[in-house]
Scaffold this active site. Structure first.
Site, mmCIF file in Angstrom:
data_model
loop_
_atom_site.group_PDB
_atom_site.id
_atom_site.type_symbol
_atom_site.label_atom_id
_atom_site.label_comp_id
_atom_site.label_asym_id
_atom_site.label_seq_id
_atom_site.Cartn_x
_atom_site.Cartn_y
_atom_site.Cartn_z
ATOM 1 N N TRP A 282 -5.124 -1.475 -0.230
ATOM 2 C CA TRP A 282 -5.685 -2.023 1.000
ATOM 3 C C TRP A 282 -7.128 -1.599 1.249
ATOM 4 C CZ3 TRP A 282 -3.533 -6.089 2.788
ATOM 5 C CH2 TRP A 282 -2.147 -6.267 2.726
ATOM 6 N N TYR B 85 -3.283 4.668 -2.378
ATOM 7 C CA TYR B 85 -2.509 3.524 -1.925
ATOM 8 C C TYR B 85 -3.462 2.449 -1.424
ATOM 9 C CZ TYR B 85 0.924 0.904 0.774
ATOM 10 O OH TYR B 85 1.719 -0.093 1.287
#
Length: 769
Positions: A115, A113
């Site tokens: 970021w 995920y």
């Protein structure tokens, strides 16, 4: 000493210049064009702290000895053995080959995920998926923790997620034309500090000041008063958490009761409006959805709701809904209910009117947006389409072969044998971390690739140290930023770390797919290629001239083509037949044939108020509703030990804000260590007593470095995800429900030493064979 070098760079908090002397960062200067730079940029030098970085490729001792047959419950407790890069990449390639051959590629979960950083080349998640797509594919995730249920319902009811992706009315039109602004949730420069892929200019604060200067009437609906800056003259409506949909529907019901709903707009531009109206006027279920009904659920004043309902029709009115509202049980409903209310008012498609989602949830949402191509390395074609909703990781690991529903279809969880996580930390962002810890024991092998020795890396079998963005070359840019920013390498790699592109290129070579992965380009070759693709698109499609790559790289930035003064659905409003939406009817869906056919009890065929699994309307008097929002001093767990993050702590722990009335009832003093707990877990935090929080609410920001320290699993740093509920928003959307969470709190006698440093020092010692 040598002269100071000025190195342009960018992170999720914006563009800046790094001041480098003798190989070390000695200062950070904001981007000259940014009127409101984030103070988090001054934490960037912490990335170079070797105490936090993974020192070398590491393999858990038990896994190195027994491979897939190792004791998986020793993850996080067993020593790591340093290995060479050649051995580490061989181990990784062999595991990918073993699992794909024996079980099939769906048994490889490429979680990762995002970021990880704002760079578009060294975007770990994209590179991992690019490599795996060349060798048969993987199981992926869809949507994000930040926003999942919202886009799912909007894709169904509006035909796209544009309204929450930064393509709704831009804030300049709201500042110019809106007369009544209702803010559901936050509209704050605090969350607007950050943007995926970086940002050149932070504009939210300047637009808010224009809105305040114009004297627009602002109604702020939130349990937290500081979700809007104090200098904005707003009426604070301290709503009970998770009840926004009821308020929206109560407002719509009042308008319908008065016969003032926009019949022409509903007839021309919506489908199923009769179903919604039947729900609002009570003919469907015998319960009229009006101000009195809403006030009882929401804990607000009924007469104020009636007055606001009249004003919404009398003036040019705009509704803003923050992403946070859909991170809750039945999170589809506040987004759909806001769309229903805006349709009842009938101002969608008018300048300064209608509804928009996510303003200031990221820095670019609401600003003039990039209409050119965004730089990104391709993930290539997916050979298989195996996926899970992003927040269903524990469900997947605990229930191989089980089924789940998503957007009306039934799917099967894969039998996950290998997890490869690059540039992410689920032990920060996932819910119910104790449940995740159990699920984490199920895969045979877990590979983590990250610069930092995160809680996830600590619980891996193989750890690959990636450089941070300041240790390599890249470029930043995205569809919500009006700049592409050069990200030049500022310092030498720390320890034995390598850039993400190089790590995957080495693994790809051992899998026999290096040529397809790198396409004959090295790092700077790809940086140049990605920029030139953006530049070529801008001139060919839009007639917009951007500088050549060498000029861009020397200057450090290039402007992109943008659209300002945008009014969402203006053409559709004028002629719905000529500009149909991609929905079941071609119009805004207020009553859904699809959902009626599915018959889900947790996502009915029209906007509705549904009681969440946990809420103050059905809790014990001792319960507090936990809100775990984004912190002011970091992004998620990134730079958790940076100066901005540390400044936001008290006594080395996260601050838990609660109302004076709740503190007094529990014998809690300001500044005192408290224990926050429920049936899922417990953590420590420092109490901050403030009347900016609604009674019955406790606020604990996300991102504390997961630090369980005793035999009972007490988390000492203040990570709220040991408490949050790990269920899907509904069978339809399957988003995370982090904001549906009841807790209790009490004063706690605790050691006030910096528990984080003490615990981390012990864990770093695991890297010593």
């Amino acid at each position: 000493m040598s002269e100071i070098k000025r190195i342009p760079h960018c992170s999720h908090w914006g563009a800046y210049t790094l001041l480098v002397q003798d190989g070390s960062i000695v200062g950070v200067e904001p981007f000259a064009h940014d009127p409101a730079p984030s103070p988090i940029i001054h934490s960037v030098p912490e990335w170079a702290n070797p105490k936090r970085q993974v020192p070398s490729p590491l393999v858990r001792a038990g896994w190195l000895e027994k491979r897939e047959h190792s004791d998986r419950r020793k993850r996080g407790a067993e020593k790591f053995v340093p290995v060479s890069w050649d051995e580490a990449t061989t181990l990784v390639a062999d595991e990918i080959r073993r699992v794909s051959t024996t079980y099939g590629n769906a048994s490889i979960f490429a979680g990762s995920y995002g970021w990880t950083n704002s760079g578009r080349l060294h975007h770990a998640s994209s590179l991992l998926k690019r490599m795996l797509n060349l060798v048969g594919g993987f199981t992926r995730h869809v949507d994000t923790y930040s926003i999942a249920a919202g886009p799912v319902i909007l894709r169904h009811t509006l035909g796209s997620s544009d309204a929450c992706d930064g393509r709704a009315n831009t804030l300049d039109t709201i500042a110019e034309h809106t007369e009544t602004l209702v803010v559901f949730g936050a509209l704050s420069p605090r969350t607007a500090q950050t943007e995926a892929g970086g940002i050149g200019v932070h504009r939210v604060e300047s637009y808010l000041r224009k809105i305040a200067d114009r004297g627009i009437r602002i109604v702020h609906v939130s349990p937290l008063k500081d979700d809007l800056p104090e200098w904005v003259d707003a009426e604070w409506w301290p709503i009970r958490p998770n009840t926004d949909a009821a308020l929206m529907l109560g407002l719509a019901g009042e308008i319908v009761l008065a016969g003032r709903h926009a019949r022409d707009f509903l007839d021309r531009c919506t489908s199923g409006a009769d179903q919604l109206i039947a729900y609002l006027d009570g003919s469907a279920d015998g319960i009229r959805k009006d101000a009195t009904w809403a006030a009882e659920i929401c804990g607000l004043d009924a007469e104020s709701i009636r007055q606001l309902a009249r004003r919404l029709v009398d003036t040019r009115s705009m509704l803003t809904v923050s992403w946070s509202l859909q991170r809750a049980h039945h999170g589809e409903q506040p987004f759909w209910s806001a769309l229903g209310l805006a349709s009842i008012i009938g101002q969608i498609g008018l300048p300064g009117g209608g509804v928009g989602y996510g303003y200031a949830s990221l820095g670019g949402v609401g600003s003039p947006f990039n209409i050119g191509k965004s730089p990104a390395i391709s993930q290539l074609t997916r050979p298989i389409d195996s996926f899970i909703p992003v927040a269903r990781i524990s469900d997947m690991l605990l229930n191989p072969g089980g089924t789940f529903t998503y957007e009306g279809k039934t799917h099967t969880y894969p039998d996950t044998r290998l997890v490869y996580w690059a540039g992410g930390n689920p032990y920060h962002h996932h819910q119910d971390l104790n449940r995740l810890a159990e699920a984490w024991t199920r895969p045979e092998t877990i590979i983590v690739q990250d610069p930092m020795f995160t809680a996830t890396a600590q619980r891996a079998d193989i750890v690959l140290p990636a450089t941070t963005s300041i240790e390599r070359n890249d470029l930043a840019g995205n569809r919500r930023s009006d700049f592409v920013i050069a990200m030049k390498q500022a310092i030498a790699p720390v320890g034995e770390s390598l850039p993400d592109f190089e790590i995957f290129n080495r693994i790809a070579a051992k899998l026999g797919v290096a040529d397809g992965f790198n396409e004959g380009r090295d790092e700077m070759g790809w940086v140049r290629q990605l920029y030139e693709e953006v530049r070529q698109d801008a001139v060919e499609r839009l007639g917009f001239e951007m500088p050549d790559f060498d000029t861009f790289w020397e200057r450090g930035y290039a402007r992109c083509p943008v659209r300002a003064e945008h009014t969402f659905l203006a053409d559709f409003r004028t002629d719905p037949a000529a500009h149909p939406l991609n929905t079941e009817s071609g119009r805004i869906v207020l009553g859904s044939r699809t959902l009626a056919g599915l018959g889900y009890d947790d996502c009915p065929p029209h906007p509705a108020w549904l009681e969440p699994a946990e809420w103050l309307g059905r809790g014990d008097a001792s319960d507090l509703h936990l809100i775990s929002h984004q912190p002011i001093g970091r992004l998620h767990s990134q730079i958790e030990t940076g100066v901005a993050s540390v400044a936001a702590k008290r006594n080395g722990r996260e601050q838990a804000k609660l109302n004076p009335r709740d503190a007094a009832a529990r014998g809690i003093d300001d500044g005192q260590t408290i224990r926050v707990w429920n049936g899922r877990g417990a953590c420590l935090a420092t109490a901050t007593v403030t009347d900016s929080v609604r009674p019955g609410v406790l606020v604990l920001p996300t991102g504390a470095w997961f630090t369980p320290r005793d035999e009972n699993g007490l988390e000492v740093a203040g990570n709220p995800n040991v408490l949050t509920l790990d269920i899907g928003t509904s069978q339809f959307g399957q988003g995370c429900s982090a904001h549906t969470c009841l807790v209790r709190a009490e004063a706690h006698i605790a050691d006030q030493r910096d528990a984080f440093d003490e615990y981390q020092d012990k864990l770093v010692a695991l890297a010593t064979a």
